[in-house]
Design a protein around this motif. Structure first.
Motif, PDB file in Angstrom:
ATOM      1  N   VAL A  99       0.856  -1.308  -0.086  1.00  0.00           N
ATOM      2  CA  VAL A  99       0.082  -0.033  -0.034  1.00  0.00           C
ATOM      3  C   VAL A  99       0.755   1.041  -0.155  1.00  0.00           C
ATOM      4  O   VAL A  99       0.645   2.181  -0.671  1.00  0.00           O
ATOM      5  N   ARG A 100       2.029   1.109   0.902  1.00  0.00           N
ATOM      6  CA  ARG A 100       2.799   2.546   0.987  1.00  0.00           C
ATOM      7  C   ARG A 100       3.520   2.630  -0.331  1.00  0.00           C
ATOM      8  O   ARG A 100       3.671   3.681  -0.820  1.00  0.00           O
ATOM      9  N   LEU A 101       3.911   1.424  -0.830  1.00  0.00           N
ATOM     10  CA  LEU A 101       4.758   1.499  -2.237  1.00  0.00           C
ATOM     11  C   LEU A 101       3.945   2.043  -3.279  1.00  0.00           C
ATOM     12  O   LEU A 101       4.299   3.052  -3.985  1.00  0.00           O
ATOM     13  N   ILE A 102       2.749   1.573  -3.388  1.00  0.00           N
ATOM     14  CA  ILE A 102       1.925   2.038  -4.588  1.00  0.00           C
ATOM     15  C   ILE A 102       1.420   3.608  -4.243  1.00  0.00           C
ATOM     16  O   ILE A 102       1.335   4.381  -5.165  1.00  0.00           O
ATOM     17  N   GLY A 103       1.261   3.947  -3.060  1.00  0.00           N
ATOM     18  CA  GLY A 103       0.733   5.142  -2.562  1.00  0.00           C
ATOM     19  C   GLY A 103       1.949   6.406  -2.837  1.00  0.00           C
ATOM     20  O   GLY A 103       1.957   7.394  -3.124  1.00  0.00           O
ATOM     21  N   SER A 104       3.101   5.657  -2.581  1.00  0.00           N
ATOM     22  CA  SER A 104       4.528   6.648  -2.920  1.00  0.00           C
ATOM     23  C   SER A 104       4.540   6.994  -4.426  1.00  0.00           C
ATOM     24  O   SER A 104       5.263   7.967  -4.717  1.00  0.00           O
ATOM     25  N   SER A 105       3.730   6.304  -5.415  1.00  0.00           N
ATOM     26  CA  SER A 105       3.812   6.930  -6.766  1.00  0.00           C
ATOM     27  C   SER A 105       2.610   8.155  -6.707  1.00  0.00           C
ATOM     28  O   SER A 105       2.302   8.428  -8.212  1.00  0.00           O
ATOM     29  N   ASP A 106       1.917   8.532  -5.756  1.00  0.00           N
ATOM     30  CA  ASP A 106       0.738   9.144  -5.652  1.00  0.00           C
ATOM     31  C   ASP A 106      -0.359   8.768  -6.444  1.00  0.00           C
ATOM     32  O   ASP A 106      -1.257   9.358  -6.811  1.00  0.00           O
ATOM     33  N   ALA A 107      -0.486   7.322  -6.440  1.00  0.00           N
ATOM     34  CA  ALA A 107      -1.806   6.647  -6.779  1.00  0.00           C
ATOM     35  C   ALA A 107      -2.774   6.881  -5.831  1.00  0.00           C
ATOM     36  O   ALA A 107      -2.397   7.090  -4.583  1.00  0.00           O
ATOM     37  N   ASN A 108      -4.039   6.873  -6.164  1.00  0.00           N
ATOM     38  CA  ASN A 108      -5.054   7.238  -5.148  1.00  0.00           C
ATOM     39  C   ASN A 108      -5.106   6.272  -4.051  1.00  0.00           C
ATOM     40  O   ASN A 108      -4.640   4.859  -4.223  1.00  0.00           O
ATOM     41  N   LEU A 109      -6.104   6.430  -2.919  1.00  0.00           N
ATOM     42  CA  LEU A 109      -6.105   5.521  -1.951  1.00  0.00           C
ATOM     43  C   LEU A 109      -6.773   4.214  -2.268  1.00  0.00           C
ATOM     44  O   LEU A 109      -6.223   3.158  -1.896  1.00  0.00           O
ATOM     45  N   TYR A 110      -7.852   4.174  -3.135  1.00  0.00           N
ATOM     46  CA  TYR A 110      -8.529   2.918  -3.737  1.00  0.00           C
ATOM     47  C   TYR A 110      -7.447   2.187  -4.387  1.00  0.00           C
ATOM     48  O   TYR A 110      -7.351   0.959  -4.044  1.00  0.00           O
ATOM     49  N   ALA A 111      -6.732   2.949  -5.195  1.00  0.00           N
ATOM     50  CA  ALA A 111      -5.710   1.759  -6.051  1.00  0.00           C
ATOM     51  C   ALA A 111      -4.870   1.079  -5.110  1.00  0.00           C
ATOM     52  O   ALA A 111      -4.195   0.153  -5.158  1.00  0.00           O
ATOM     53  N   SER A 112      -4.199   1.984  -4.089  1.00  0.00           N
ATOM     54  CA  SER A 112      -3.328   1.474  -3.259  1.00  0.00           C
ATOM     55  C   SER A 112      -3.568   0.402  -2.298  1.00  0.00           C
ATOM     56  O   SER A 112      -3.113  -0.647  -2.210  1.00  0.00           O
ATOM     57  N   VAL A 113      -5.142   0.665  -2.068  1.00  0.00           N
ATOM     58  CA  VAL A 113      -5.554  -0.431  -1.010  1.00  0.00           C
ATOM     59  C   VAL A 113      -5.943  -1.719  -1.688  1.00  0.00           C
ATOM     60  O   VAL A 113      -5.737  -2.851  -1.345  1.00  0.00           O
ATOM     61  N   SER A 114      -6.143  -1.454  -3.235  1.00  0.00           N
ATOM     62  CA  SER A 114      -6.537  -2.767  -3.851  1.00  0.00           C
ATOM     63  C   SER A 114      -5.161  -3.580  -4.070  1.00  0.00           C
ATOM     64  O   SER A 114      -5.145  -4.725  -4.076  1.00  0.00           O
ATOM     65  N   ALA A 115      -4.062  -2.849  -4.109  1.00  0.00           N
ATOM     66  CA  ALA A 115      -2.939  -3.586  -4.216  1.00  0.00           C
ATOM     67  C   ALA A 115      -2.500  -4.133  -2.807  1.00  0.00           C
ATOM     68  O   ALA A 115      -1.780  -5.672  -2.781  1.00  0.00           O
ATOM     69  N   GLY A 116      -2.957  -3.709  -1.930  1.00  0.00           N
ATOM     70  CA  GLY A 116      -2.528  -4.239  -0.442  1.00  0.00           C
ATOM     71  C   GLY A 116      -3.616  -5.424  -0.585  1.00  0.00           C
ATOM     72  O   GLY A 116      -3.026  -6.643   0.102  1.00  0.00           O
ATOM     73  N   ILE A 117      -4.802  -5.485  -0.986  1.00  0.00           N
ATOM     74  CA  ILE A 117      -5.392  -6.516  -0.734  1.00  0.00           C
ATOM     75  C   ILE A 117      -4.943  -7.789  -1.697  1.00  0.00           C
ATOM     76  O   ILE A 117      -4.905  -9.098  -1.264  1.00  0.00           O
ATOM     77  N   CYS A 118      -4.223  -7.456  -2.902  1.00  0.00           N
ATOM     78  CA  CYS A 118      -3.733  -8.713  -3.682  1.00  0.00           C
ATOM     79  C   CYS A 118      -2.496  -9.134  -2.856  1.00  0.00           C
ATOM     80  O   CYS A 118      -2.186 -10.404  -2.952  1.00  0.00           O
ATOM     81  N   ALA A 119      -1.856  -8.289  -2.146  1.00  0.00           N
ATOM     82  CA  ALA A 119      -0.602  -8.729  -1.475  1.00  0.00           C
ATOM     83  C   ALA A 119      -1.068  -9.815  -0.287  1.00  0.00           C
ATOM     84  O   ALA A 119      -0.355 -10.817  -0.031  1.00  0.00           O
ATOM     85  N   LEU A 120      -2.065  -9.191   0.323  1.00  0.00           N
ATOM     86  CA  LEU A 120      -2.591 -10.001   1.519  1.00  0.00           C
ATOM     87  C   LEU A 120      -3.016 -11.433   1.094  1.00  0.00           C
ATOM     88  O   LEU A 120      -3.032 -12.307   2.013  1.00  0.00           O
ATOM     89  N   TRP A 121      -3.392 -11.680   0.005  1.00  0.00           N
ATOM     90  CA  TRP A 121      -4.242 -12.794  -0.617  1.00  0.00           C
ATOM     91  C   TRP A 121      -3.076 -14.155  -0.505  1.00  0.00           C
ATOM     92  O   TRP A 121      -3.501 -15.164  -0.228  1.00  0.00           O
ATOM     93  N   GLY A 122      -2.205 -14.071  -0.536  1.00  0.00           N
ATOM     94  CA  GLY A 122      -1.021 -15.208  -0.734  1.00  0.00           C
ATOM     95  C   GLY A 122      -0.856 -15.822   0.620  1.00  0.00           C
ATOM     96  O   GLY A 122      -1.107 -15.256   1.567  1.00  0.00           O
ATOM     97  N   PRO A 123      -0.884 -17.320   0.553  1.00  0.00           N
ATOM     98  CA  PRO A 123      -0.842 -17.966   1.721  1.00  0.00           C
ATOM     99  C   PRO A 123       0.328 -17.807   2.792  1.00  0.00           C
ATOM    100  O   PRO A 123       0.262 -18.407   3.714  1.00  0.00           O
ATOM    101  N   LYS A 124       1.509 -17.136   2.139  1.00  0.00           N
ATOM    102  CA  LYS A 124       2.398 -16.886   3.313  1.00  0.00           C
ATOM    103  C   LYS A 124       1.869 -15.510   4.190  1.00  0.00           C
ATOM    104  O   LYS A 124       2.768 -15.362   5.013  1.00  0.00           O
ATOM    105  N   HIS A 125       0.912 -14.948   3.604  1.00  0.00           N
ATOM    106  CA  HIS A 125       0.526 -13.767   4.495  1.00  0.00           C
ATOM    107  C   HIS A 125      -0.952 -14.035   4.840  1.00  0.00           C
ATOM    108  O   HIS A 125      -1.043 -15.036   5.337  1.00  0.00           O
ATOM    109  N   GLY A 126      -1.731 -13.150   4.749  1.00  0.00           N
ATOM    110  CA  GLY A 126      -3.134 -13.353   4.954  1.00  0.00           C
ATOM    111  C   GLY A 126      -3.851 -14.616   4.544  1.00  0.00           C
ATOM    112  O   GLY A 126      -4.819 -15.243   5.281  1.00  0.00           O
ATOM    113  N   GLY A 127      -3.473 -15.241   3.157  1.00  0.00           N
ATOM    114  CA  GLY A 127      -4.296 -16.128   2.813  1.00  0.00           C
ATOM    115  C   GLY A 127      -4.040 -17.390   3.639  1.00  0.00           C
ATOM    116  O   GLY A 127      -4.470 -18.339   3.424  1.00  0.00           O
ATOM    117  N   ALA A 128      -3.051 -17.287   4.632  1.00  0.00           N
ATOM    118  CA  ALA A 128      -2.653 -18.754   5.742  1.00  0.00           C
ATOM    119  C   ALA A 128      -4.014 -18.643   6.510  1.00  0.00           C
ATOM    120  O   ALA A 128      -4.097 -19.994   6.548  1.00  0.00           O
TER     121      ALA A 128
END
Ligand code: SDX
Length: 432
Positions: free
Chosen positions: A242-271
């Motif tokens: 989320v921070r990385l996407i936000g650092s390009s000045d992407a909007n909040l919804y886009a940044s959070v959407s990236a966070g959701i994708c990152a969370l999905w993996g089974p080594k992270h929230g998908g666990a």
């Protein structure tokens, strides 16, 4: 935070020793400030997986992995779980302080006001296959909010952000409930002003026109506590996204959407999904706790004990302790036993006493017990990670806002250690 009182000395080949500032943070931890290292020496640092890299300064969340401490804005996680609801904790993370009575009431009213979804967005859900993974729909719907609720030129940028934040916290809950209704092939149930945040969620998920649905107060309490447990965890993989996407000045919804994708993996929230699947498989196959632990120790099995281990915690994750207690409370209410809880507790006992797990300091993490509670509430296994996302949302938002105010404010852009060919010449197509 103190800077420039202490220095580390770096000795590099054929260069004079250089002094590098040491930062002492508010809890006494030390960091070596290498931000001008390349400019001063031509060297970069190599730290794959960012195991030793502090990417920002942050005042939102404190994790002490050796002592098993977790605090949001200075408040201990146990204290928050016992004395606040999720909306108050969301307010704390996003605004910096717990709300007083008036602020709490106003915030709840605002969340209610923003909870409906644009009518045209509803057709999106219907275009997804019933079997689509809910996280794929959640990520798509979150970024779609930027299309349905674009910035308004006539309002002040601060208010603009405030509105986007409130919309997101409120609408993501509606989106998750709508994903479930679509999966079941049932009509959507809109949020109602009559209910609290968590009551509303349960009602949107489970209200039926043919069977009366009573909102169970224990499930409301459990949901509030679970969402609080997930609300933030400093620079984890999804928050960093989320921070990385936000650092390009992407909007909040886009940044959070990236966070959701990152969370999905089974080594992270998908666990959390993977833990229940592992327990169900083991139960069906009549595997004992010892069999599962033995398999997790075999490096060539490609199998890990899901819900165990953590990059930061080298002791019991304090959230796992709370989730285990909550799980026992929720299951006790019905007077039934859950064979999966029994297996999970046995598994914990065997694993924490096993030398492989002890040597590597592998303990249950947040995801080990939470799925058993979600399951009891009636949430399907493939939606557990959406529940994690709903809880993590205030954390992602708080980090996105903090990043936006960071005076350093540079776009995130790591360097690399190049391992490709030196230089090559293109051969003509016939000669290749
Ligand atoms: C979350 O970062 C956060 O804060 C995340 C989170 C949050 O709130 O945001 O807390 C949420 O993501 C919790 C983690 C959920 N993931 C799982 O439960 C999946 C299983 N766990 C692992 O994959 C692992 O422990 C991680 C990903 C959580 C941490 O990975 P690290 O820090 O990179 O550690 P590692 O993989 O290098 O493991 C160190 C050693 C290795 O053995 P050796 O090579 O030293 O012999 O421990 C072993 C690993 O093979 N190991 C495990 C294991 N976890 C680590 N062995 C068996 N089962 C496991 N679960």
């Amino acid at each position: 935070m103190e800077t420039n009182k202490e220095f580390a000395t770096l000795i590099l080949p054929e260069k004079d020793p250089i002094r590098i500032p040491v930062i002492t943070d508010n809890m006494g931890a030390k960091s070596i400030d290498i931000h001008s290292l390349r400019k001063d020496t031509g060297y970069i640092t190599y730290d794959p997986g960012f195991v030793n890299t502090g990417s920002c300064t942050s005042g939102i969340c404190y994790v002490n992995g050796e002592q098993g401490i977790l605090r949001y804005r200075g408040y201990d996680i146990e204290d928050l779980v016992e004395n606040c609801d999720f909306v108050e904790v969301a307010y704390l993370l996003i605004k910096g302080e717990l709300p007083n009575t008036t602020e709490r009431r106003r915030y709840a009213e605002l969340l209610n006001k923003e909870s409906l979804l644009h009518h045209d967005m509803q057709s999106f859900f219907r275009s997804y296959p019933f079997k689509a993974h809910p996280m794929s729909v959640l990520a798509a719907m979150s970024v779609s909010l930027s299309a349905f609720y674009p910035e308004m030129d006539d309002i002040d940028p601060e208010l603009q952000v405030d509105l986007a934040v409130t919309r997101l916290v409120s609408k993501v809950r509606t989106i998750i409930a709508f994903i479930y209704r679509h999966m079941k092939g049932e009509d959507f149930v809109n949020p109602s002003y009559k209910y609290s945040y968590c009551e509303n969620f349960l009602n949107m998920m489970f209200k039926s026109s043919v069977i009366e649905y009573q909102i169970n107060p224990l499930y409301v309490k459990a949901l509030n506590q679970l969402l609080i447990l997930h609300a933030d965890h400093e620079q984890n993989c999804s928050t960093t996204a989320v921070r990385l996407i936000g650092s390009s000045d992407a909007n909040l919804y886009a940044s959070v959407s990236a966070g959701i994708c990152a969370l999905w993996g089974p080594k992270h929230g998908g666990a959390n999904q993977a833990v229940i699947e592992m327990l169900e498989f083991a139960h069906e196959q009549k595997m004992s706790a010892q069999d599962i632990v033995n398999k997790a120790k075999q490096k060539d099995s490609g199998f890990l004990l899901m819900g165990f281990g953590h990059r930061v915690y080298k002791t019991y994750d304090p959230r796992a302790k709370i989730a285990k207690r909550l799980c026992q409370e929720v299951l006790a209410e019905s007077g039934e036993t859950d064979p999966l809880l029994e297996l999970a507790m046995e598994l914990e006992e065997v694993a924490v006493n096993d030398s492989y797990f002890k040597e590597r300091s592998l303990y249950p993490n947040v995801d080990f017990y939470t799925g058993l509670i979600f399951r009891r509430i009636g949430i399907p296994t493939n939606m557990f990670t959406c529940m994690f996302a709903m809880g993590r949302l205030p954390g992602w938002i708080a980090h996105w806002l903090e990043w936006n105010k960071d005076p350093y404010g540079k776009i995130g852009r790591p360097r690399q250690v190049y391992s490709g060919p030196y230089i090559r010449k293109v051969q003509s197509l016939n000669d290749r």
